[in-house]
Design a protein around this motif. Structure first.
Motif, PDB file in Angstrom:
ATOM      1  N   THR A 284      38.342  48.026  52.624  1.00 51.81           N
ATOM      2  CA  THR A 284      38.314  48.378  51.214  1.00 51.81           C
ATOM      3  C   THR A 284      38.566  47.158  50.347  1.00 51.81           C
ATOM      4  N   GLN A 285      38.391  47.345  49.063  1.00 52.47           N
ATOM      5  CA  GLN A 285      38.667  46.260  48.117  1.00 52.47           C
ATOM      6  C   GLN A 285      40.135  45.856  48.193  1.00 52.47           C
ATOM      7  N   ALA A 286      41.004  46.831  48.433  1.00 54.03           N
ATOM      8  CA  ALA A 286      42.440  46.549  48.460  1.00 54.03           C
ATOM      9  C   ALA A 286      42.898  45.889  49.758  1.00 54.03           C
ATOM     10  N   ASN A 287      42.258  46.225  50.879  1.00 53.59           N
ATOM     11  CA  ASN A 287      42.771  45.712  52.167  1.00 53.59           C
ATOM     12  C   ASN A 287      41.892  44.645  52.799  1.00 53.59           C
TER      13      ASN A 287
ATOM     14  N   ARG B 274      29.395  32.209  54.938  1.00 60.88           N
ATOM     15  CA  ARG B 274      29.867  33.181  55.929  1.00 60.88           C
ATOM     16  C   ARG B 274      30.660  34.321  55.295  1.00 60.88           C
ATOM     17  N   ARG B 275      31.236  34.076  54.133  1.00 64.48           N
ATOM     18  CA  ARG B 275      32.052  35.090  53.464  1.00 64.48           C
ATOM     19  C   ARG B 275      31.231  35.953  52.500  1.00 64.48           C
ATOM     20  N   TRP B 276      29.912  35.999  52.651  1.00 67.00           N
ATOM     21  CA  TRP B 276      29.059  36.748  51.730  1.00 67.00           C
ATOM     22  C   TRP B 276      29.485  38.209  51.584  1.00 67.00           C
ATOM     23  N   ALA B 277      29.701  38.898  52.710  1.00 66.89           N
ATOM     24  CA  ALA B 277      30.071  40.317  52.651  1.00 66.89           C
ATOM     25  C   ALA B 277      31.503  40.482  52.162  1.00 66.89           C
ATOM     26  N   TYR B 278      32.397  39.590  52.587  1.00 67.50           N
ATOM     27  CA  TYR B 278      33.777  39.612  52.085  1.00 67.50           C
ATOM     28  C   TYR B 278      33.772  39.531  50.563  1.00 67.50           C
ATOM     29  N   ASN B 279      32.994  38.597  50.012  1.00 68.19           N
ATOM     30  CA  ASN B 279      32.943  38.415  48.563  1.00 68.19           C
ATOM     31  C   ASN B 279      32.450  39.678  47.853  1.00 68.19           C
ATOM     32  N   ALA B 280      31.446  40.338  48.432  1.00 64.80           N
ATOM     33  CA  ALA B 280      30.908  41.557  47.823  1.00 64.80           C
ATOM     34  C   ALA B 280      31.946  42.675  47.837  1.00 64.80           C
ATOM     35  N   ILE B 281      32.607  42.862  48.977  1.00 63.67           N
ATOM     36  CA  ILE B 281      33.605  43.933  49.103  1.00 63.67           C
ATOM     37  C   ILE B 281      34.812  43.655  48.215  1.00 63.67           C
ATOM     38  N   LYS B 282      35.248  42.405  48.180  1.00 63.61           N
ATOM     39  CA  LYS B 282      36.380  42.017  47.340  1.00 63.61           C
ATOM     40  C   LYS B 282      36.080  42.281  45.869  1.00 63.61           C
ATOM     41  N   ALA B 283      34.832  42.128  45.480  1.00 59.93           N
ATOM     42  CA  ALA B 283      34.444  42.285  44.073  1.00 59.93           C
ATOM     43  C   ALA B 283      34.360  43.738  43.641  1.00 59.93           C
TER      44      ALA B 283
END
Length: 340
Positions: A258-261, A291-300
């Motif tokens: 999730t965005q929070a975790n 490499r953090r493409w999906a991390y960045n999307a989820i974090k946003a």
């Protein structure tokens, strides 16, 4: 000895290919040079794309645009929105006026093949319905015989209405408008007996009417409306980026990211989570991304479920249940291809 040697060489070549970052294609280059992602936006579809009191675009499609901007540029704030009418949205994408079209657009065979477009992935499964005034006493669509029905031109709704009326031998009088706002105002002012468009949009439009309780959405669904995010033909890399960003949001929900975790999940030993968040594999570089493409999307913007609930879900003003837009593990149709 020869076969093991060939196998070793093949493995080395494959490993080298994976480690390299793909060169940016035309759309990715343009977006990076501009340092902004331009998305085609709806002029006003509550739950999908509508301006809030501060003039910020809110909705499922708006958040989809922000997710792509975060994946590509590392910053969701670099998403820009160009408001497009139903008639203008496809030409705007074809001409390059916008980079991507997350704008309540139904994936159809004609649009996919004859308009120079590619649909990447469905971000909402919908169907066309009808809204009527409660005082009319209409309970089913078949009772609309002789009714004047408001509909917007340049949409699949116009053709669907004609097909449904012909197939069911129901004579209706379409009242067609160029702009969604015109259609809504005509219904609201009593110029037509019913309003037809995608059922999810009817739910959103209903909340904006003078007295929502005076209006009911009929249970009949007369079409399939898979709403999908579109790109232009001819740029496979950009197609992959948009498609896999949407898949990443769905995969994140399935994996409990999730965005929070998401920061905490960076330490997860789960191989699927590690690949999703860029801790293993070169899935971003294969598309020319970090490499953090999906991390960045989820974090946003959060995962798909969070986006849905925030904009359309039972806790939002729209109040929709997940239904077919739930994960496949819970009986829905949302199924992401595996990142591996």
């Amino acid at each position: 000895m020869r076969l093991p040697l060939l196998a070793t060489l093949a493995a080395c070549i494959a490993g080298t290919a994976v480690a390299q970052t793909a060169s940016p294609g035309p759309t990715l280059s343009t977006v990076r040079s501009r340092d902004a992602l331009i998305c085609g936006g709806h002029p006003g579809a509550p739950g999908f794309n509508v301006l809030d009191s501060q003039g910020v675009a809110r909705g499922l499609d708006a958040d989809t645009c922000r997710a792509i901007a975060a994946a590509v540029l590392g910053d969701a704030a670099k998403a820009r929105f160009t408001v497009l009418s139903s008639q203008a949205r496809l030409p705007a994408l074809q001409s390059g006026q916008v980079d991507v079209l997350p704008r309540t657009t139904t994936w159809t065979q004609t649009r996919d093949t004859a308009n120079g477009l590619n649909f990447t992935a469905v971000n909402f499964y919908d169907g066309q319905g009808f809204m009527v005034r409660r005082s009319a006493g209409v309970q089913r669509a078949a009772q609309l015989a002789g009714a004047t029905i408001c509909v917007t031109s340049g949409t699949t709704n116009e053709l669907n209405l004609a097909d449904w009326a012909r197939a069911n031998n129901v004579r209706v009088q379409p009242l067609v408008f160029d702009q969604n706002e015109e259609t809504r105002n005509a219904y609201n002012s009593g110029r037509c007996d019913a309003f037809t468009t995608d059922a999810s949009q009817l739910a959103g439009i209903r909340t904006a009417l003078r007295d929502p309780n005076e209006h009911v959405i009929l249970p009949d669904i007369i079409s399939k409306e898979p709403l999908a995010v579109a790109v232009r033909h001819g740029d496979d890399q950009w197609f992959d980026i948009v498609r896999w960003t949407i898949f990443a949001l769905i995969e994140a929900e399935e994996l409990g990211v999730t965005q929070a975790n998401v920061d905490e999940m960076l330490a997860s030993p789960n191989p699927s989570i590690r690949r999703l968040l860029g801790n293993s594999g070169d899935h971003g570089p294969l598309m020319g991304l970090d490499r953090r493409w999906a991390y960045n999307a989820i974090k946003a913007v959060g995962n798909y479920g969070e986006i849905f609930e925030r904009n359309l879900g039972s806790g939002s003003p729209i109040g929709l249940q997940r239904g077919v837009n739930d994960l496949w593990t819970r009986g829905g149709l949302m199924y992401a291809m595996p990142i591996r």
